[in-house]
Design a protein around this motif. Structure first.
Motif, PDB file in Angstrom:
ATOM      1  N   PHE A  52      40.771  25.322  48.976  1.00 35.94           N
ATOM      2  CA  PHE A  52      42.064  24.708  49.232  1.00 35.94           C
ATOM      3  C   PHE A  52      41.866  25.979  50.587  1.00 35.94           C
ATOM      4  O   PHE A  52      43.029  25.676  51.403  1.00 35.94           O
ATOM      5  CB  PHE A  52      42.602  24.553  48.840  1.00 35.94           C
ATOM      6  CG  PHE A  52      42.545  22.920  48.206  1.00 35.94           C
ATOM      7  CD1 PHE A  52      42.618  22.086  48.311  1.00 35.94           C
ATOM      8  CD2 PHE A  52      42.225  23.518  46.261  1.00 35.94           C
ATOM      9  CE1 PHE A  52      42.273  20.759  47.682  1.00 35.94           C
ATOM     10  CE2 PHE A  52      42.179  22.519  45.777  1.00 35.94           C
ATOM     11  CZ  PHE A  52      41.886  20.818  46.396  1.00 35.94           C
ATOM     12  N   TRP A  53      41.664  27.144  50.236  1.00 37.95           N
ATOM     13  CA  TRP A  53      41.416  27.879  51.312  1.00 37.95           C
ATOM     14  C   TRP A  53      40.662  28.596  51.957  1.00 37.95           C
ATOM     15  O   TRP A  53      39.351  28.361  52.444  1.00 37.95           O
ATOM     16  CB  TRP A  53      42.041  28.965  50.922  1.00 37.95           C
ATOM     17  CG  TRP A  53      42.924  30.434  50.922  1.00 37.95           C
ATOM     18  CD1 TRP A  53      43.359  30.350  52.664  1.00 37.95           C
ATOM     19  CD2 TRP A  53      41.433  31.457  51.293  1.00 37.95           C
ATOM     20  NE1 TRP A  53      43.307  31.456  52.581  1.00 37.95           N
ATOM     21  CE2 TRP A  53      42.985  32.171  51.901  1.00 37.95           C
ATOM     22  CE3 TRP A  53      41.492  32.377  50.065  1.00 37.95           C
ATOM     23  CZ2 TRP A  53      42.887  33.847  52.059  1.00 37.95           C
ATOM     24  CZ3 TRP A  53      41.527  33.913  49.772  1.00 37.95           C
ATOM     25  CH2 TRP A  53      41.837  34.451  51.311  1.00 37.95           C
ATOM     26  N   LYS A  54      41.040  28.512  53.303  1.00 41.03           N
ATOM     27  CA  LYS A  54      40.212  28.908  54.441  1.00 41.03           C
ATOM     28  C   LYS A  54      40.832  29.881  55.568  1.00 41.03           C
ATOM     29  O   LYS A  54      41.996  30.347  55.732  1.00 41.03           O
ATOM     30  CB  LYS A  54      39.887  27.872  55.517  1.00 41.03           C
ATOM     31  CG  LYS A  54      38.983  26.174  54.914  1.00 41.03           C
ATOM     32  CD  LYS A  54      38.918  25.471  55.935  1.00 41.03           C
ATOM     33  CE  LYS A  54      37.639  24.077  55.430  1.00 41.03           C
ATOM     34  NZ  LYS A  54      37.460  22.907  55.900  1.00 41.03           N
ATOM     35  N   ILE A  55      39.005  30.737  56.067  1.00 36.98           N
ATOM     36  CA  ILE A  55      39.888  31.854  56.948  1.00 36.98           C
ATOM     37  C   ILE A  55      39.135  32.288  57.592  1.00 36.98           C
ATOM     38  O   ILE A  55      38.088  31.569  57.618  1.00 36.98           O
ATOM     39  CB  ILE A  55      39.594  32.926  55.856  1.00 36.98           C
ATOM     40  CG1 ILE A  55      40.242  34.574  56.926  1.00 36.98           C
ATOM     41  CG2 ILE A  55      38.472  33.714  55.234  1.00 36.98           C
ATOM     42  CD1 ILE A  55      40.419  35.961  55.666  1.00 36.98           C
ATOM     43  N   LYS A  56      39.833  32.321  58.541  1.00 42.07           N
ATOM     44  CA  LYS A  56      38.860  32.947  60.505  1.00 42.07           C
ATOM     45  C   LYS A  56      38.288  33.603  59.847  1.00 42.07           C
ATOM     46  O   LYS A  56      38.112  34.865  59.787  1.00 42.07           O
ATOM     47  CB  LYS A  56      39.882  32.649  61.664  1.00 42.07           C
ATOM     48  CG  LYS A  56      41.074  31.700  61.706  1.00 42.07           C
ATOM     49  CD  LYS A  56      41.262  31.220  63.073  1.00 42.07           C
ATOM     50  CE  LYS A  56      42.563  30.512  63.364  1.00 42.07           C
ATOM     51  NZ  LYS A  56      43.411  29.869  64.721  1.00 42.07           N
ATOM     52  N   ALA A  57      36.936  32.923  61.593  1.00 44.24           N
ATOM     53  CA  ALA A  57      36.092  34.248  60.692  1.00 44.24           C
ATOM     54  C   ALA A  57      36.083  35.678  61.591  1.00 44.24           C
ATOM     55  O   ALA A  57      35.886  36.533  61.462  1.00 44.24           O
ATOM     56  CB  ALA A  57      34.869  33.581  61.709  1.00 44.24           C
ATOM     57  N   LYS A  58      37.340  36.193  62.623  1.00 40.03           N
ATOM     58  CA  LYS A  58      37.637  37.081  63.084  1.00 40.03           C
ATOM     59  C   LYS A  58      38.366  38.222  62.378  1.00 40.03           C
ATOM     60  O   LYS A  58      38.746  38.967  62.331  1.00 40.03           O
ATOM     61  CB  LYS A  58      38.343  36.806  64.326  1.00 40.03           C
ATOM     62  CG  LYS A  58      39.617  36.178  64.134  1.00 40.03           C
ATOM     63  CD  LYS A  58      40.219  35.990  65.122  1.00 40.03           C
ATOM     64  CE  LYS A  58      41.627  34.779  65.266  1.00 40.03           C
ATOM     65  NZ  LYS A  58      42.456  34.770  66.547  1.00 40.03           N
TER      66      LYS A  58
END
Length: 318
Positions: free
Chosen positions: A176-182
């Motif tokens: 359930f956790w996502k992180i932006k590519a930057k």
């Protein structure tokens, strides 16, 4: 699994009328299919792992073993494609497929392969140097005999490339956790550094990860011919060295970024030399000086033109 055709042109959305008029580069969109190049490289990674299982002694000739690297120099180039454990082979293959489908359609096959070869080769050299340095500092012979290999340095470079091309792309980390590519490069460095203290053997991976990010950023920032703009490097503030870290670290990262700019910006941004200075007062004074010089030059040319006919008329009367 669907086969994709080789893509050599950048994949981008159609720009709006205002953007096209302003000369803005088209926006990059995520890829939808795994490319043939990535599938072929996955075969290389899995094949390298299978080879080690069938012929364990081949590790001495394919991975970097610092005590043997001087006779076996080629290992700094082959080690990046050799995974010693099954989880590493699977993880590297998945990372290659999912990162490559977004990067290769923008760069093209030739530039994509060039990037992989460059990053893997330089990471191999730096991993060897780092192991030798650790041996001299700690005196532990384990740094000389531990085989070093893996595709993780290039995967770290892919994260930097995704930060450049698709900074707001959300990458899944857990269920359930996502992180932006930057933010992925900084997150991976922090996580790997913590793991190096918890699991001492994992310190062998840290130099390659950091080297992969550092080398790829240098190449993309100052040397790569940008397929979207046609310019060499990426001088944008969104891809500066401080942008790899949180804003709170600016007092530390800004001096490093200024050092890079002084050393390499002339090579990457030659078109900016002719740009006017940002201070309006200085710009106005420069324009006034230019106008005065132009007026003086036009006046002298006009005087020379008027004197020439008068001199010719006087000669005719004589």
């Amino acid at each position: 699994m669907m086969e994709s055709q080789p893509l050599q042109e950048p994949t981008a959305t159609a720009p709006a009328a205002g953007e096209e008029a302003a000369g803005a580069p088209p926006a990059v969109v995520p890829g939808k299919e795994f490319t043939r190049t990535c599938k072929g490289l996955v075969v290389v990674l899995i094949g390298g792992y299978v080879l080690l299982q069938l012929l364990p002694s081949s590790l001495n000739y394919l991975a970097i073993i610092p005590s043997k690297t001087i006779p076996y120099v080629w290992t700094v180039f082959t080690a990046g494609y050799i995974e010693q454990v099954l989880p590493g082979a699977i993880g590297s293959s998945l990372g290659l497929l999912f990162c490559g489908k977004d990067i290769e359609p923008v760069w093209g096959r030739k530039e994509f392969l060039k990037f992989i070869i460059l990053v893997n080769s330089i990471c191999g050299v730096l991993a060897f140097c780092f192991a030798i340095g650790l041996y001299y500092v700690t005196g532990k012979e384990s740094f000389l005999v531990t085989p070093l290999s893996g595709f993780h340095g290039c995967l770290a470079g892919f994260l930097v490339a995704l930060k450049q091309l698709l900074p707001n792309l959300e990458l899944p980390m857990c269920f359930f956790w996502k992180i932006k590519a930057k933010w992925m490069p900084f997150f991976v460095v922090c996580f790997s550094s913590i793991m190096a203290f918890i699991v001492p053997d994992s310190i062998n991976f840290l130099p390659t990860l950091v080297s992969g990010m550092y080398v790829s950023w240098l190449y993309l920032r100052y040397f790569q011919r940008n397929p979207l703009t046609g310019l060499r490097g990426d001088p944008s503030d969104d891809f500066s060295f401080p942008s790899l870290f949180p804003a709170a670290m600016r007092p530390v990262t800004d001096p490093v970024a200024n050092l890079f700019d002084r050393m390499l910006c002339a090579r990457s941004r030659p078109s900016e030399v002719a740009l006017p200075v940002s201070d309006p007062t200085k710009a106005s004074r420069r324009r006034e000086r230019g106008e005065r010089v132009l007026e003086e030059r036009l006046a002298s040319d006009h005087a020379a033109d008027t004197e020439a006919p008068a001199h010719g008329h006087g000669t005719a009367e004589d």
